[in-house]
Structures are given as structure tokens and as C-alpha cells.
Design a protein around this motif. Structure first.
Motif, mmCIF file in Angstrom:
data_model
loop_
_atom_site.group_PDB
_atom_site.id
_atom_site.type_symbol
_atom_site.label_atom_id
_atom_site.label_comp_id
_atom_site.label_asym_id
_atom_site.label_seq_id
_atom_site.Cartn_x
_atom_site.Cartn_y
_atom_site.Cartn_z
ATOM 1 N N SER A 1 -4.644 3.655 5.951
ATOM 2 C CA SER A 1 -4.541 2.278 5.314
ATOM 3 C C SER A 1 -5.067 2.271 3.922
ATOM 4 O O SER A 1 -5.963 2.867 3.581
ATOM 5 C CB SER A 1 -4.881 1.046 6.043
ATOM 6 N N GLY A 2 -4.226 1.458 3.107
ATOM 7 C CA GLY A 2 -4.922 1.243 1.733
ATOM 8 C C GLY A 2 -6.577 0.747 1.784
ATOM 9 O O GLY A 2 -7.042 0.988 0.940
ATOM 10 N N THR A 3 -6.775 -0.376 2.664
ATOM 11 C CA THR A 3 -7.953 -0.730 2.839
ATOM 12 C C THR A 3 -9.226 0.452 3.215
ATOM 13 O O THR A 3 -10.026 0.511 2.638
ATOM 14 C CB THR A 3 -8.259 -1.792 3.707
ATOM 15 N N LYS B 1 3.561 0.014 10.981
ATOM 16 C CA LYS B 1 2.893 0.462 9.435
ATOM 17 C C LYS B 1 3.369 1.629 8.985
ATOM 18 O O LYS B 1 3.451 2.597 9.770
ATOM 19 C CB LYS B 1 1.479 0.354 9.482
ATOM 20 N N THR C 1 0.737 -1.274 -0.111
ATOM 21 C CA THR C 1 0.022 0.012 0.021
ATOM 22 C C THR C 1 0.875 1.167 0.108
ATOM 23 O O THR C 1 2.139 1.251 0.150
ATOM 24 C CB THR C 1 -0.834 -0.030 1.332
ATOM 25 N N HIS D 1 -11.059 -2.237 10.791
ATOM 26 C CA HIS D 1 -11.658 -1.094 9.912
ATOM 27 C C HIS D 1 -13.043 -1.137 10.365
ATOM 28 O O HIS D 1 -13.699 -1.986 10.280
ATOM 29 C CB HIS D 1 -11.469 -1.530 8.303
ATOM 30 N N PHE E 1 -4.972 -12.524 4.781
ATOM 31 C CA PHE E 1 -4.131 -11.713 3.634
ATOM 32 C C PHE E 1 -3.379 -12.562 2.738
ATOM 33 O O PHE E 1 -3.371 -12.219 1.539
ATOM 34 C CB PHE E 1 -3.448 -10.557 4.258
ATOM 35 N N ASP F 1 2.296 3.478 6.257
ATOM 36 C CA ASP F 1 1.443 4.533 5.506
ATOM 37 C C ASP F 1 0.135 4.937 6.404
ATOM 38 O O ASP F 1 0.006 3.915 7.079
ATOM 39 C CB ASP F 1 1.128 4.055 4.207
ATOM 40 N N PRO G 1 -3.285 -6.490 13.751
ATOM 41 C CA PRO G 1 -3.086 -6.986 12.294
ATOM 42 C C PRO G 1 -4.080 -6.036 11.198
ATOM 43 O O PRO G 1 -3.612 -5.765 10.118
ATOM 44 C CB PRO G 1 -3.714 -8.301 12.183
ATOM 45 N N GLY G 2 -5.085 -5.489 11.747
ATOM 46 C CA GLY G 2 -5.649 -4.456 10.831
ATOM 47 C C GLY G 2 -7.128 -4.783 11.252
ATOM 48 O O GLY G 2 -8.153 -5.707 11.140
ATOM 49 N N SER H 1 -5.958 -3.645 -2.046
ATOM 50 C CA SER H 1 -5.154 -3.014 -1.071
ATOM 51 C C SER H 1 -5.457 -4.003 0.329
ATOM 52 O O SER H 1 -5.046 -4.034 1.426
ATOM 53 C CB SER H 1 -6.248 -1.665 -0.577
ATOM 54 N N ASN H 2 -6.435 -5.123 -0.130
ATOM 55 C CA ASN H 2 -6.620 -6.125 0.864
ATOM 56 C C ASN H 2 -7.064 -7.491 0.077
ATOM 57 O O ASN H 2 -7.808 -7.447 -0.387
ATOM 58 C CB ASN H 2 -7.741 -5.634 1.921
ATOM 59 N N HIS I 1 -4.127 -0.387 13.019
ATOM 60 C CA HIS I 1 -3.058 -1.144 12.735
ATOM 61 C C HIS I 1 -1.839 -0.970 13.636
ATOM 62 O O HIS I 1 -1.848 -0.183 14.586
ATOM 63 C CB HIS I 1 -2.423 -0.779 11.468
ATOM 64 N N HIS I 2 -0.895 -2.092 13.560
ATOM 65 C CA HIS I 2 0.361 -2.101 14.239
ATOM 66 C C HIS I 2 1.090 -0.900 14.026
ATOM 67 O O HIS I 2 1.078 -0.173 13.243
ATOM 68 C CB HIS I 2 1.042 -3.291 13.752
HETATM 69 O O1 LIG Z 1 0.175 -2.653 6.919
HETATM 70 C C1 LIG Z 1 -0.738 -3.590 7.043
HETATM 71 O O2 LIG Z 1 -0.325 -4.384 8.044
HETATM 72 C C2 LIG Z 1 -1.792 -3.909 6.449
HETATM 73 N N1 LIG Z 1 -1.919 -3.086 5.246
HETATM 74 C C3 LIG Z 1 -3.145 -2.984 4.387
HETATM 75 C C4 LIG Z 1 -3.676 -1.723 4.280
HETATM 76 O O3 LIG Z 1 -3.161 -0.858 4.225
HETATM 77 O O4 LIG Z 1 -4.983 -1.625 4.288
HETATM 78 C C5 LIG Z 1 -4.215 -4.562 4.594
HETATM 79 C C6 LIG Z 1 -4.094 -4.816 5.766
HETATM 80 O O5 LIG Z 1 -5.052 -4.003 6.708
HETATM 81 C C7 LIG Z 1 -2.644 -4.838 6.711
#
Ligand SMILES: O=C(O)C1=N[C@H](C(=O)O)C[C@H](O)C1
Ligand SMILES: NC(=O)C1=CN([C@@H]2O[C@H](COP(=O)(O)OP(=O)(O)OC[C@H]3O[C@@H](n4cnc5c(N)ncnc54)[C@H](OP(=O)(O)O)[C@@H]3O)[C@@H](O)[C@H]2O)C=CC1
Length: 233
Positions: free
Chosen positions: A139-141, A134, A72, A183, A206, A136, A180-181, A96-97, A130-131
Motif C-alpha cells: 500500500s501507499g501507506t 486493491k 496510490t 498497518h 480517508f 497495488d 479498509p486498511g 498516501s493516506n 487491505h480488501h
Molecule cells: O486501496 C485502499 O483501500 C487504500 N489505499 C491507501 C494505501 O494504499 O495506503 C490508503 C488506505 O490504506 C486504503
């Protein structure tokens, strides 16, 4: 299949386990700017870093090696990758996911957005957790979820933060160790709230989705999505 792993971090290692358990062979494990011969692989899976994803992907496309990308934070160059893939008659998927659950969640989000589009009493907002490693945000999701709402409402865009806005969708990005993620999409009015939420318990979903996409794309030509792979309608 002979698989090249472009990025051998948390996701690369999880993908390796699932790929081997499904009878595949890992022929390349690339971290940083190692020189590799991508032609050793039948398919490449890129889970690297935002600054290297585009170069990894275009190297595959230029060598006609189908490529699955989950990295992402590089989407300003997505259209360039798509055009190159079409020009070279190669094969490419970015998602993105890759988890089945999130891809169902994407469709649910679009349906809900359609239903809410004329209800002016409700304010939409999103949160991703997220952790702390990360790179960015959002998140891409979360960006895909926001696009799903934008396509189906009069919202013009998204913005980071919790400020309620008529034009844009506010997205709060939280960083908490080891998550882990997660949303969530909310619609809040004065009288009630509607909430949809996806929680990943680990990275296996994933990784499995990325391997399934790699199995699916070999022998195909074009630019595809996880909707094509999972045959979601
Ligand atoms: O960086 C991550 O760990 C994840 N990245 C993806 C995102 O940016 O959406 C997918 C997932 O959520 C885990
Ligand atoms: N689409 C999806 O379903 C999912 C997407 N992701 C995304 O995947 C990406 C990777 O996530 P994750 O595995 O957790 O991150 P990690 O940081 O654990 O792994 C990234 C790896 O890429 C390596 N790397 C750095 N430069 C290059 C390069 N030029 N070529 C190849 N590899 C390189 C890093 O090496 P070094 O540490 O030495 O720099 C590191 O080992 C992120 O963008 C994340 O958002 C994550 C989960 C699911």
C-alpha cells in the motif's frame, strides 16, 4: 466549493457524502476516460486508478485547478507532477493516506525509528492488510511508513515479503475481503517485541481528510502535504 471527483468508486462515493454534508457541490464525477471540462470546478479530488492518476492530476495542473490526489501506485511520476505544478504556479497535494489517525501514526513511526536506530538486537518488519479489490501492493501507506524509517535509520530500502534483512525493511501485504486498511510496524528481538498499529474501521477518515485538504488548498499555490494541512509538527 465546486468539486470535481476524478474517480467515482468506493472513495469517490464516500467523499461525495462528506463534501455535500459540509456544504459543497459535486460538479464532475469522472470514471474511465470521459472527456470533462475541469474548469467547471474550484478544486479536484482524484481517487482513481494507478494508470490514470498522473493524467488526471496533470490535466488539473495545466488548467490551474488545485488538485488533491489520494490514488496510490503511480509515484514513479510524482516528481514530474511536482515540477509541472511549480512551472504552472498551480497547487497540488498527494498523500498516501488522508486520515488524521494515520498522519499521527506516520509521526509516531518516525519517532520510534529514531529511538530504535542504534539497537541492533531488534529486527524491523511491516504488514499491511487491505480488501481484495486493491490493485497495488504494498500500500501507499506502507511505503510512506517505510520511508519514515529509512529517513531515520541506516535501512536502505524496503522489499515485499517476510524475509528478515539487514539492509531492507520487509513488508508483508495481505488481502482479506472488506478490510479498509490495517498497518503494523514491529521491532522484534529474542526477548521481546514492540508493535505499533493503525486500524481503519471504515473509509470515512480517508474521505474527511481529503475534503479538508480540498477546502485548505483553494487559493494557495505550491506543492503541499497533509502535514501542512493538519499543521502537524
Ligand atoms: O486501496 C485502499 O483501500 C487504500 N489505499 C491507501 C494505501 O494504499 O495506503 C490508503 C488506505 O490504506 C486504503
Ligand atoms: N490516500 C488515501 O487516503 C486513500 C487512497 N486510496 C487509493 O485511492 C484509489 C481509489 O480507491 P477506491 O475508491 O477504493 O478504488 P475504486 O476501484 O473503488 O475506484 C476507482 C475508480 O476510478 C475509476 N477510474 C478508472 N479509470 C479512471 C480515469 N481515467 N479517470 C477517473 N476515474 C477512473 C474506476 O472506474 P472503473 O471501475 O469503471 O474502472 C473506479 O470507479 C486507490 O489507488 C487506493 O489505493 C484509497 C483509500 C484511501
Amino acid at each position: 466549493m465546486k468539486i470535481a471527483l476524478l474517480g467515482y468508486g468506493r472513495m469517490g462515493k464516500e467523499i461525495e457524502k462528506i463534501a455535500i454534508s459540509r456544504g459543497h457541490e459535486i460538479v464532475i464525477r469522472k470514471d474511465v476516460d470521459d472527456i470533462i471540462d475541469i474548469n467547471l470546478a474550484d478544486v479536484a479530488i482524484d481517487f482513481s486508478v494507478p494508470s490514470s492518476a498522473f493524467d488526471n492530476i496533470t490535466n488539473c495542473i495545466n488548467n490551474n485547478v488545485p488538485v488533491i490526489s489520494g490514488t496510490t501506485g503511480w509515484l514513479d511520476k510524482y516528481d514530474e507532477a511536482v515540477n509541472l505544478c511549480i512551472e504552472k504556479n498551480s497547487a497540488f497535494i498527494y498523500a498516501s493516506n488522508y486520515s488524521l489517525g494515520v498522519n499521527i501514526f506516520f509521526e509516531l513511526n518516525k519517532q520510534l525509528a529514531k529511538m530504535m536506530s542504534n539497537l541492533e538486537d531488534y529486527n524491523i518488519s511491516m504488514e499491511e492488510i487491505h480488501h481484495t479489490k486493491k490493485l497495488d501492493a504494498p500500500s501507499g501507506t506502507a511505503i510512506t511508513l517505510a520511508k519514515g524509517v529509512i529517513e531515520n535509520t541506516t535501512k536502505g530500502g524496503w522489499e515485499l515479503g517476510d524475509k528478515t534483512s539487514k539492509e531492507n525493511i520487509p513488508i508483508v501485504a495481505k488481502r482479506i475481503p472488506d478490510v479498509p486498511g490495517t498497518h503494523t510496524v514491529w521491532y522484534d528481538s529474542e526477548v521481546d517485541s514492540i508493535e505499533i498499529k493503525h486500524t481503519a474501521h471504515n473509509r470515512k477518515g480517508f474521505a474527511l481528510g481529503a475534503v479538508v485538504a480540498a477546502e485548505w488548498i483553494v487559493g494557495k499555490e505550491g506543492v503541499f502535504s497533509m502535514k501542512d494541512v493538519l499543521n502537524i509538527r
